[in-house]
Enzyme design. Sequence first.
Site, PDB file in Angstrom:
ATOM      1  CE1 TYR A 174      -4.102  -1.496  -0.471  1.00 43.05           C
ATOM      2  CE2 TYR A 174      -3.203  -3.125   1.046  1.00 43.05           C
ATOM      3  CZ  TYR A 174      -4.148  -2.750   0.105  1.00 43.05           C
ATOM      4  OH  TYR A 174      -5.133  -3.626  -0.269  1.00 43.05           O
TER       5      TYR A 174
ATOM      6  CG  HIS B  78     -13.865  -1.727  -3.154  1.00 46.16           C
ATOM      7  ND1 HIS B  78     -13.586  -2.326  -4.366  1.00 46.16           N
ATOM      8  CD2 HIS B  78     -15.035  -2.279  -2.748  1.00 46.16           C
ATOM      9  CE1 HIS B  78     -14.546  -3.192  -4.668  1.00 46.16           C
ATOM     10  NE2 HIS B  78     -15.430  -3.182  -3.707  1.00 46.16           N
TER      11      HIS B  78
ATOM     12  CB  CYS C   8      -7.193   0.874  15.010  1.00 44.94           C
ATOM     13  SG  CYS C   8      -6.509  -0.340  16.166  1.00 44.94           S
TER      14      CYS C   8
ATOM     15  CB  CYS D  37      -4.862  -0.183  20.916  1.00 47.71           C
ATOM     16  SG  CYS D  37      -6.334  -0.585  19.958  1.00 47.71           S
TER      17      CYS D  37
ATOM     18  CB  SER E 172     -13.489  -6.985 -14.493  1.00 46.53           C
ATOM     19  OG  SER E 172     -13.368  -7.048 -13.088  1.00 46.53           O
TER      20      SER E 172
END
Length: 255
Positions: A63, A116, A124, A149, A197
């Site tokens: 990414y 998406h 997180c 966290c 597609s």
Amino acid sequence: MNSLQPVDLEGARLLVLTGAGVSAESGLATFRDSNGLWEQHRVEDVASPDGFVRDPALVWKFYSLRREQAKTVEPNAGHRALAEVEKRLEDRFLLVTQNVDGLHQRAGSERVIEIHGSLFRTKCSSCDLQPFDDHATYFERTLPTCDRCAGRGREALLRPDIVWFGEMLDPAHMQAIDAFMRRAAGGPFVFMAVGTSGAVWPAAGLVNLARSLGASTLLVNAEPADNTARFHRFVQARSAEALPALFGLKGVDPR
Ligand code: APR
């Protein structure tokens, strides 16, 4: 029919679903172009919760490269045509994109649902921390962790805010799409899918819902898609060329 005869949008609501093909002419490879592989890894193995658990550094590298690449490209005439038609139709227009590259917004589109997710947001992997804007890249073994966290005495990795294979779409997105389609039902309603597609669900099924609500449906794609038969009209063309013509726009820079 394969002519670029403009679509009749008089008084109509228009919902456009876009996929990787729309960004192809900006220089971003589509999923299919790369045979679903990245550096010998199956994309499903780097774009999935299991892949992240197995090798989070590999996933962040994937990414991070995509973040870098998306920043070096520009929106093309297809993106610009969609932004133009939105100015004309205003709230009678909705753009639903499977793309995570942010090019629609950079072209000026505002009514966009990124089903998406977005390359440029991070969240997180454990808690419900609000996703936040993030252009950073992570190529080292040291990966970003969640402060929220940590404050609770747990260590959790941050992850891209992308809907991975095997994950559900945001129910609020599906509700917004459904609400737009139901408002459109009964009046002139056009549904277009462009550069996709038709292989990934539930996006591939939106044409069925639109048809059941009376939409006139049009596919614009470089090749036949898996669900071509579901559309009333198929225009086999590149989106940067086809969209300005289909929207009757003369002023869109074709570059
Ligand atoms: N103009 C129009 N269509 C094009 C162009 C172009 N210039 N270039 C390629 N295409 C078409 C291809 O023929 C192909 O059918 O775009 C389609 C792209 O298909 P995919 O690569 O499968 O992309 P997409 O449908 O967006 O994939 C859906 O799968 O990878 C996952 O989550 C990811 O959002 C993605 C989802």
